[in-house]
Design a protein around this motif. Sequence first.
Motif, PDB file in Angstrom:
ATOM      1  N   ILE A  50       0.827  -1.207   0.000  1.00 47.41           N
ATOM      2  CA  ILE A  50       0.000   0.000   0.000  1.00 47.41           C
ATOM      3  C   ILE A  50       0.860   1.255   0.000  1.00 47.41           C
ATOM      4  O   ILE A  50       2.008   1.234   0.431  1.00 47.41           O
ATOM      5  N   LEU A  51       0.280   2.350  -0.476  1.00 48.56           N
ATOM      6  CA  LEU A  51       0.936   3.651  -0.466  1.00 48.56           C
ATOM      7  C   LEU A  51       0.894   4.190   0.958  1.00 48.56           C
ATOM      8  O   LEU A  51      -0.177   4.292   1.547  1.00 48.56           O
ATOM      9  N   PHE A  52       2.066   4.517   1.530  1.00 47.62           N
ATOM     10  CA  PHE A  52       2.096   5.168   2.838  1.00 47.62           C
ATOM     11  C   PHE A  52       3.441   5.845   3.057  1.00 47.62           C
ATOM     12  O   PHE A  52       4.437   5.502   2.439  1.00 47.62           O
ATOM     13  N   PHE A  53       3.428   6.833   3.958  1.00 43.13           N
ATOM     14  CA  PHE A  53       4.638   7.503   4.418  1.00 43.13           C
ATOM     15  C   PHE A  53       4.670   7.320   5.920  1.00 43.13           C
ATOM     16  O   PHE A  53       3.683   7.589   6.598  1.00 43.13           O
ATOM     17  N   GLU A  54       5.784   6.857   6.459  1.00 43.12           N
ATOM     18  CA  GLU A  54       5.893   6.644   7.899  1.00 43.12           C
ATOM     19  C   GLU A  54       7.094   7.402   8.421  1.00 43.12           C
ATOM     20  O   GLU A  54       8.186   7.340   7.853  1.00 43.12           O
ATOM     21  N   ILE A  55       6.892   8.122   9.525  1.00 39.06           N
ATOM     22  CA  ILE A  55       7.954   8.885  10.168  1.00 39.06           C
ATOM     23  C   ILE A  55       8.336   8.158  11.450  1.00 39.06           C
ATOM     24  O   ILE A  55       7.484   7.931  12.312  1.00 39.06           O
ATOM     25  N   LEU A  56       9.602   7.784  11.560  1.00 41.02           N
ATOM     26  CA  LEU A  56      10.102   7.068  12.732  1.00 41.02           C
ATOM     27  C   LEU A  56      10.929   8.037  13.575  1.00 41.02           C
ATOM     28  O   LEU A  56      11.925   8.584  13.095  1.00 41.02           O
ATOM     29  N   THR A  57      10.507   8.245  14.824  1.00 38.37           N
ATOM     30  CA  THR A  57      11.185   9.203  15.691  1.00 38.37           C
ATOM     31  C   THR A  57      11.713   8.582  16.976  1.00 38.37           C
ATOM     32  O   THR A  57      12.683   9.065  17.536  1.00 38.37           O
ATOM     33  N   LYS A  58      11.078   7.534  17.444  1.00 39.23           N
ATOM     34  CA  LYS A  58      11.431   6.933  18.732  1.00 39.23           C
ATOM     35  C   LYS A  58      12.464   5.821  18.532  1.00 39.23           C
ATOM     36  O   LYS A  58      12.439   5.127  17.523  1.00 39.23           O
ATOM     37  N   PHE A  85      13.682   9.321  10.862  1.00 37.37           N
ATOM     38  CA  PHE A  85      13.735   8.540   9.627  1.00 37.37           C
ATOM     39  C   PHE A  85      12.358   8.530   8.988  1.00 37.37           C
ATOM     40  O   PHE A  85      11.338   8.535   9.680  1.00 37.37           O
ATOM     41  N   VAL A  86      12.340   8.523   7.659  1.00 40.86           N
ATOM     42  CA  VAL A  86      11.088   8.525   6.908  1.00 40.86           C
ATOM     43  C   VAL A  86      11.109   7.338   5.946  1.00 40.86           C
ATOM     44  O   VAL A  86      12.099   7.126   5.238  1.00 40.86           O
ATOM     45  N   ILE A  87      10.011   6.575   5.945  1.00 37.92           N
ATOM     46  CA  ILE A  87       9.839   5.491   4.981  1.00 37.92           C
ATOM     47  C   ILE A  87       8.762   5.943   3.994  1.00 37.92           C
ATOM     48  O   ILE A  87       7.646   6.277   4.402  1.00 37.92           O
ATOM     49  N   LEU A  88       9.126   5.980   2.728  1.00 37.66           N
ATOM     50  CA  LEU A  88       8.199   6.349   1.654  1.00 37.66           C
ATOM     51  C   LEU A  88       7.907   5.087   0.869  1.00 37.66           C
ATOM     52  O   LEU A  88       8.819   4.459   0.339  1.00 37.66           O
ATOM     53  N   ASN A  89       6.656   4.711   0.805  1.00 29.38           N
ATOM     54  CA  ASN A  89       6.285   3.473   0.143  1.00 29.38           C
ATOM     55  C   ASN A  89       5.249   3.786  -0.929  1.00 29.38           C
ATOM     56  O   ASN A  89       4.224   4.393  -0.635  1.00 29.38           O
ATOM     57  N   MET A  90       5.494   3.378  -2.138  1.00 30.86           N
ATOM     58  CA  MET A  90       4.611   3.703  -3.263  1.00 30.86           C
ATOM     59  C   MET A  90       3.488   2.697  -3.450  1.00 30.86           C
ATOM     60  O   MET A  90       2.550   2.954  -4.195  1.00 30.86           O
TER      61      MET A  90
END
Length: 148
Positions: A50-58, A85-90
């Motif tokens: 799936i299309l999603f953007f996830e921001i990892l901070t912890k 960190f950012v995960i960009l998934n198309m």
Amino acid sequence: MKLSVKKIKKISLSLLTLLLVSCGTSAAINSEREALYEVLAQQTDGGANILFFEILTKPNEIRMLQNDKKLKNKISPADVQKSNFVILNMGEKNTGGYSIAIESAVETEKNIIITVKESSPEAESMVSQGFTYPFCVVKINSKKEIIV
């Protein structure tokens, strides 16, 4: 998989809104230091369905990236404390030729504004036939809030 007119309008409106927000009145901070972001991985296959953007901070979220065999040597213990960190998934694509990346990143006094670029194959171009899952993992050299 073809995009409907409704989806195209929604994506266009989202990108326009992002552009307008990024052109706001807050001044960008320019300092002589390391680059604002670094692409750790960018591949045309290996992402999620799936299309999603996830921001990892912890730290416990970032640990997931440190456990990945392709990324573990690219993330130091200091990065966990000073970077997000950012995960960009198309998402799933039915041919090759798709990619996702950061087009630009701007640091303001309060946050980091990221502009994402999704690329599609040209019409009539020769592409591999088969499902692909483009993704990108980016290290942001700041702990400020991230706006995608």
